[in-house]
Design an enzyme around this catalytic site. Structure first.
Site, mmCIF file in Angstrom:
data_model
loop_
_atom_site.group_PDB
_atom_site.id
_atom_site.type_symbol
_atom_site.label_atom_id
_atom_site.label_comp_id
_atom_site.label_asym_id
_atom_site.label_seq_id
_atom_site.Cartn_x
_atom_site.Cartn_y
_atom_site.Cartn_z
ATOM 1 N N TYR A 143 0.897 -1.292 -0.162
ATOM 2 C CA TYR A 143 0.285 -0.131 -0.085
ATOM 3 C C TYR A 143 1.182 1.254 -0.310
ATOM 4 O O TYR A 143 0.697 2.039 0.004
ATOM 5 C CB TYR A 143 -0.338 -0.114 1.318
ATOM 6 C CG TYR A 143 -2.141 -1.410 1.172
ATOM 7 C CD1 TYR A 143 -2.033 -1.565 0.204
ATOM 8 C CD2 TYR A 143 -3.215 -1.426 1.686
ATOM 9 C CE1 TYR A 143 -2.800 -3.072 -0.366
ATOM 10 C CE2 TYR A 143 -4.000 -2.505 2.140
ATOM 11 C CZ TYR A 143 -3.802 -2.616 1.076
ATOM 12 O OH TYR A 143 -5.017 -4.221 1.232
ATOM 13 N N LYS A 194 3.818 -15.263 1.797
ATOM 14 C CA LYS A 194 3.803 -15.958 0.022
ATOM 15 C C LYS A 194 5.425 -16.799 -0.109
ATOM 16 O O LYS A 194 6.059 -15.870 -1.314
ATOM 17 C CB LYS A 194 3.097 -15.145 -0.971
ATOM 18 C CG LYS A 194 3.108 -15.684 -1.748
ATOM 19 C CD LYS A 194 1.929 -16.939 -1.808
ATOM 20 C CE LYS A 194 1.492 -17.334 -2.917
ATOM 21 N NZ LYS A 194 1.159 -18.738 -3.173
ATOM 22 N N ASP A 226 -2.370 -18.582 0.869
ATOM 23 C CA ASP A 226 -3.343 -18.857 0.343
ATOM 24 C C ASP A 226 -3.888 -20.725 1.400
ATOM 25 O O ASP A 226 -4.651 -20.375 1.339
ATOM 26 C CB ASP A 226 -3.079 -19.584 -1.471
ATOM 27 C CG ASP A 226 -1.859 -20.233 -1.341
ATOM 28 O OD1 ASP A 226 -0.800 -19.966 -0.009
ATOM 29 O OD2 ASP A 226 -1.280 -20.594 -2.129
ATOM 30 N N ASP A 250 -5.312 -7.297 5.726
ATOM 31 C CA ASP A 250 -6.015 -6.816 5.113
ATOM 32 C C ASP A 250 -6.794 -7.700 4.738
ATOM 33 O O ASP A 250 -8.719 -8.221 5.266
ATOM 34 C CB ASP A 250 -5.893 -5.830 3.817
ATOM 35 C CG ASP A 250 -7.172 -4.809 3.893
ATOM 36 O OD1 ASP A 250 -8.250 -4.694 4.867
ATOM 37 O OD2 ASP A 250 -6.862 -3.724 2.200
ATOM 38 N N ASP A 254 -10.348 -10.037 7.392
ATOM 39 C CA ASP A 254 -11.752 -9.530 6.768
ATOM 40 C C ASP A 254 -12.486 -11.107 7.574
ATOM 41 O O ASP A 254 -13.449 -11.717 7.374
ATOM 42 C CB ASP A 254 -12.213 -8.601 5.307
ATOM 43 C CG ASP A 254 -12.257 -7.309 5.557
ATOM 44 O OD1 ASP A 254 -11.963 -6.981 6.879
ATOM 45 O OD2 ASP A 254 -12.927 -6.985 4.241
#
Ligand code: NAD
Length: 361
Positions: A143, A194, A226, A250, A254
């Site tokens: 970001y 990752k 994943d 993020d 959620d």
């Protein structure tokens, strides 16, 4: 005389002002019970700030926030600002205050309330007892990494670019928060990355692994993002504390939110190296239900409890608020987002009144 706590309130947009009013009423009710004094100052952020000043984070807001003991934020955003240039969008204000207060650690608990197990889309036996803390890095990663933007190539084609980058110091400070958090909880830390594809993730994994020797009481594990996304819905009880970067955090926070049945129940704390923390619900401004007295104020109220616990070191007052939330749920009060058979539908204001009644009892 008790030293007053200076609290900056940022109601923002959409349902923000409605849920903030409930949280402030709760804080006002709790103050005399614990000999606390709050000085509230309200400031502009997001769409409301754009309308008043043309900027999503006016300098006065950041100044006020920096001078306070804690910042309580509701939510920002709305359809009417979605097509403005990125620098003038409400979300830019949110990123800017996190950056301006140097809030690099975002703590997002996903805890199942026993009364709301049936609100989860997952089976009771999968979610019963879930108690996860996601520690998300908040001021680095994709970001913020440079270069970023939409560029025109030599052939005239457009090319969008963002850069996922972490320095060792950024990884080390979030890893420290995560190990310390895990140590205060059940002593299990899962780092999510990752590393099989991304170099930035390999560095992340190396640094987190190197720190583990300083925390022998914490059991460290690693998962690729994943797999972590899959495991979170498969057997969420395997997780205690999760630490991950900005983008993965993020998304996973959620996903963890959905385990609990409603995004309207989830608070968060954002902490920096010193200075005030920022406390806000995980959900957005819910423009679809704004100004209809339909919003669930409990995530905002639980954010105020996190402010007391993590920002102001007032755990007893925080617990009292959390007990009041358990109280209203046990009494069967529900806003529309958590409504189930046999419970009573109430609006945002009525939920606030029920909380106040519980705090007085
Ligand atoms: P959202 O969280 O605002 O809403 C998602 C869904 O959950 C909606 O159906 C909404 O009605 C419901 N919901 C959310 N909070 C609720 C509550 N307290 N009580 C009852 N129902 C609730 O996410 P979105 O729709 O993707 O985004 C709406 C706006 O919020 C956008 O402008 C977005 O940029 C902004 N946003 C802000 C934040 C923030 O301020 N931290 C976070 C996410 C999104």
């Amino acid at each position: 005389m008790t030293q007053p706590y200076r609290i900056t309130l940022l109601p923002g947009d959409g349902i923000g002002p409605e849920i903030m009013a409930v949280a402030v009423a709760v804080l006002k009710a709790i103050a005399p019970q614990f000999d606390l004094v709050f000085e509230f100052q309200t400031a502009l952020i997001g769409g409301a700030a754009i309308e008043a000043t043309g900027q999503p984070l006016p300098p006065e807001t950041l100044k006020l926030a920096r001078q306070s003991d804690a910042v309580l934020l509701a939510a920002i955003g709305g359809y009417q600002w979605d097509n403005l240039p990125r620098q003038q969008r409400p979300e830019t204000g949110l990123l800017a205050i996190r950056e301006g207060l140097e809030l690099f650690a975002n703590l997002r608990p996903a805890t199942i309330f026993p009364q709301l197990i049936d609100a989860s889309t997952l089976k009771r036996e999968v979610v019963e007892g879930v108690d996860i803390m996601v520690v998300r890095e908040l001021t680095g990663g994709i970001y913020f990494g440079q270069p970023k933007g939409i560029f025109t190539t030599e052939t005239g084609e457009k090319r969008g670019v963002n850069t996922m980058a972490y320095r060792t110091s950024e990884i080390d400070r979030i890893a420290k928060v995560a190990f310390e958090t895990a140590r205060k909880r059940r002593g299990k830390l899962c780092s999510v990355d990752k590393a099989n594809v991304l170099d930035v993730s390999q560095l992340w994994r190396d640094r987190v692994t190197a720190m583990a020797s300083q925390y022998p009481e914490v059991e460290l594990s690693h998962l690729y993002v994943d797999n972590a996304a899959m495991q979170l819905v498969r057997t969420p009880k395997q997780f205690d504390t999760i630490v991950t970067g900005n983008l993965f955090g993020d998304i996973l926070s959620d996903e963890a939110a959905m385990l609990t049945g409603s995004i309207g129940m989830l608070p968060s704390a954002s902490l920096g190296a010193g200075g005030p923390g920022l406390f806000e619900p995980v959900h957005g401004s819910a423009p679809d239900i704004a100004a209809q007295d339909k919003a669930n104020p409990l995530a905002q109220v639980l954010s105020a409890a996190m402010m007391l616990r993590y920002g102001l070191d007032q755990p007893a007052a925080a617990s009292k608020i959390e007990q009041a939330v358990h109280g209203v749920l046990a009494q069967g009060y529900r806003t529309g987002d958590i409504l189930s058979a046999g419970t009573q539908l109430v609006g945002c204001q009525a939920m606030g009144e029920a909380l106040l009644a519980n705090l007085e009892s």
